[in-house]
Write a protein that holds these residues in place. Sequence first.
Motif, PDB file in Angstrom:
ATOM      1  N   ALA A  31     -37.238 -19.335  11.364  1.00  0.00           N
ATOM      2  CA  ALA A  31     -37.278 -18.959   9.930  1.00  0.00           C
ATOM      3  C   ALA A  31     -35.771 -18.339   9.849  1.00  0.00           C
ATOM      4  N   ASP A  50     -26.227 -16.558  14.826  1.00  0.00           N
ATOM      5  CA  ASP A  50     -26.870 -17.037  15.957  1.00  0.00           C
ATOM      6  C   ASP A  50     -26.234 -17.012  17.145  1.00  0.00           C
ATOM      7  N   ARG A  52     -26.363 -18.909  19.746  1.00  0.00           N
ATOM      8  CA  ARG A  52     -25.902 -20.132  19.966  1.00  0.00           C
ATOM      9  C   ARG A  52     -25.704 -21.519  18.556  1.00  0.00           C
ATOM     10  N   TYR A 112     -38.973 -28.707  18.366  1.00  0.00           N
ATOM     11  CA  TYR A 112     -38.711 -27.782  17.578  1.00  0.00           C
ATOM     12  C   TYR A 112     -37.353 -27.624  17.323  1.00  0.00           C
ATOM     13  N   VAL A 134     -25.300 -10.652  17.261  1.00  0.00           N
ATOM     14  CA  VAL A 134     -24.920  -9.208  17.204  1.00  0.00           C
ATOM     15  C   VAL A 134     -26.233  -7.801  17.692  1.00  0.00           C
ATOM     16  N   ASP A 297     -41.579 -14.306  13.924  1.00  0.00           N
ATOM     17  CA  ASP A 297     -41.684 -14.244  15.218  1.00  0.00           C
ATOM     18  C   ASP A 297     -41.326 -13.388  15.209  1.00  0.00           C
ATOM     19  N   VAL A 310     -46.294 -21.637  11.433  1.00  0.00           N
ATOM     20  CA  VAL A 310     -45.086 -22.058  10.813  1.00  0.00           C
ATOM     21  C   VAL A 310     -45.415 -21.599   9.132  1.00  0.00           C
TER      22      VAL A 310
END
Length: 407
Positions: A31, A50, A52, A112, A134, A297, A310
Amino acid sequence: MTADSTVTEPIAAAATATTFADIAIVGGGLAGSLAASVLARAGHRVALVDKRAVYPDEFRVEKIGGQQLEMLRRLGFIRSLASVACSYDRVLNVREGKVVDVSVGQAYGLPYAGLVAMARGQMPDPSSLIVDEVTAVTCSDDVQHLELASGRRLNARLVVLATGMAGALGYKLGIRRRVLAASHSVSFGFTIARRDGTPFDFKALTCYGERTADGVDYLSLFPVPAGMRANLFMFRDPTDPVMRDLRRDTEATVLRLLPGLQPYLGDFRVTDRVRNWVMDLSVVEGHLQPGIVLIGDAFQTNCPAAGTGVARLLVDVERLCTEYAPRWLATEGMGIEKISEFYSDRDKIAADQQSLKMARFRQALTSRDDISWDVRRRLHFLRRSITHRVDQMRPGWLAHVRSALRA
Ligand SMILES: Cc1cc2nc3c(=O)[nH]c(=O)nc-3n(C[C@H](O)[C@H](O)[C@H](O)COP(=O)(O)OP(=O)(O)OC[C@H]3O[C@@H](n4cnc5c(N)ncnc54)[C@H](O)[C@@H]3O)c2cc1C
């Protein structure tokens, strides 16, 4: 901050303590990464944060098809998806060893992590991705302040929270998850191959459960770059011993649950680690706040068997990034009167409701054993196999009748 979002300036250098952006997207799963690419390509200053640099090898959606493809085409991702995924256009659907019907339509299989990498790869400036966590967000009608684990700060006019099922950040903002159905479904993912190395006789296959007590909705087999991928979706107590059997003795347990599958698979083996996932169905509350919007999500979870996750997140991305965010950024302020437009969007509400409806339908169709669902289940598969037989005898005739009835 400038209200002219059409002016593209590089995000402040990474070394400086505070970074400024029009939009800060927290969470670079599917997303967040799609949203970042769509907004950045439209000329907005985007910071995607993010934890990662590369999405880990985790089990999430692994096949894309149907209306999801049309939405990805509209958003400009279809070519890149096709270049990294395995394409297939026919799925043989079987139950109790017999063919129910054949689904025809373009679809793609891929891990994914590859899907997320594809979405992130469409950002015009790779430095828009900040690899950090964050830890806090302070929101207002004007500028939003984000604190990162590294000590850096990020200011933005709009925060998009796309943190998936991780709820910690939202929790600090007073956003709660209401669980609609705990342990609603269990999913397994693994890759298979024939022991003698020969290919399977099908491109893709779906095998539906045979007995309600087993709680098997279906096993979906489809090609991915690493081989033939299997997604098994169940509605069953996650503490049932069959879960352990599926992890430890996957081949035998799959055939015990779906004996009609044997002739289609032959002598097969699992070639990688079996992953599984227990999913709660949940939706957030207390999310209508100035300066921040939740997508994917992070807003609502989905039943993997229903295959709506999705589609839902694509509706979120399309409506937010092509309609609302550009309009909101064109004027001062980011109060709740703006934010509420997104949550009241007709398409978004319809997609969220459809996802919950499908989750309940799949569970009932799989495991309800009262007379009315027993009849519905029989009729469901009977209608599909009759339609298939008619279509085989007179190709195109049913489609013609349907369109004549619609006219
Ligand atoms: C087993 C399984 C099978 C599924 N199968 C299907 C299917 O067949 N069809 C379908 O349509 N849907 C399916 N889904 C649903 C679909 O995978 C999800 O809806 C989709 O992946 C959600 O993407 P997302 O970007 O919202 O969340 P995620 O992909 O979870 O991304 C969240 C991101 O946020 C980051 N993050 C979190 N907190 C922070 C923080 N504080 N700071 C920085 N970064 C943070 C994480 O690192 C992560 O990268 C399935 C789901 C599962 C679990």
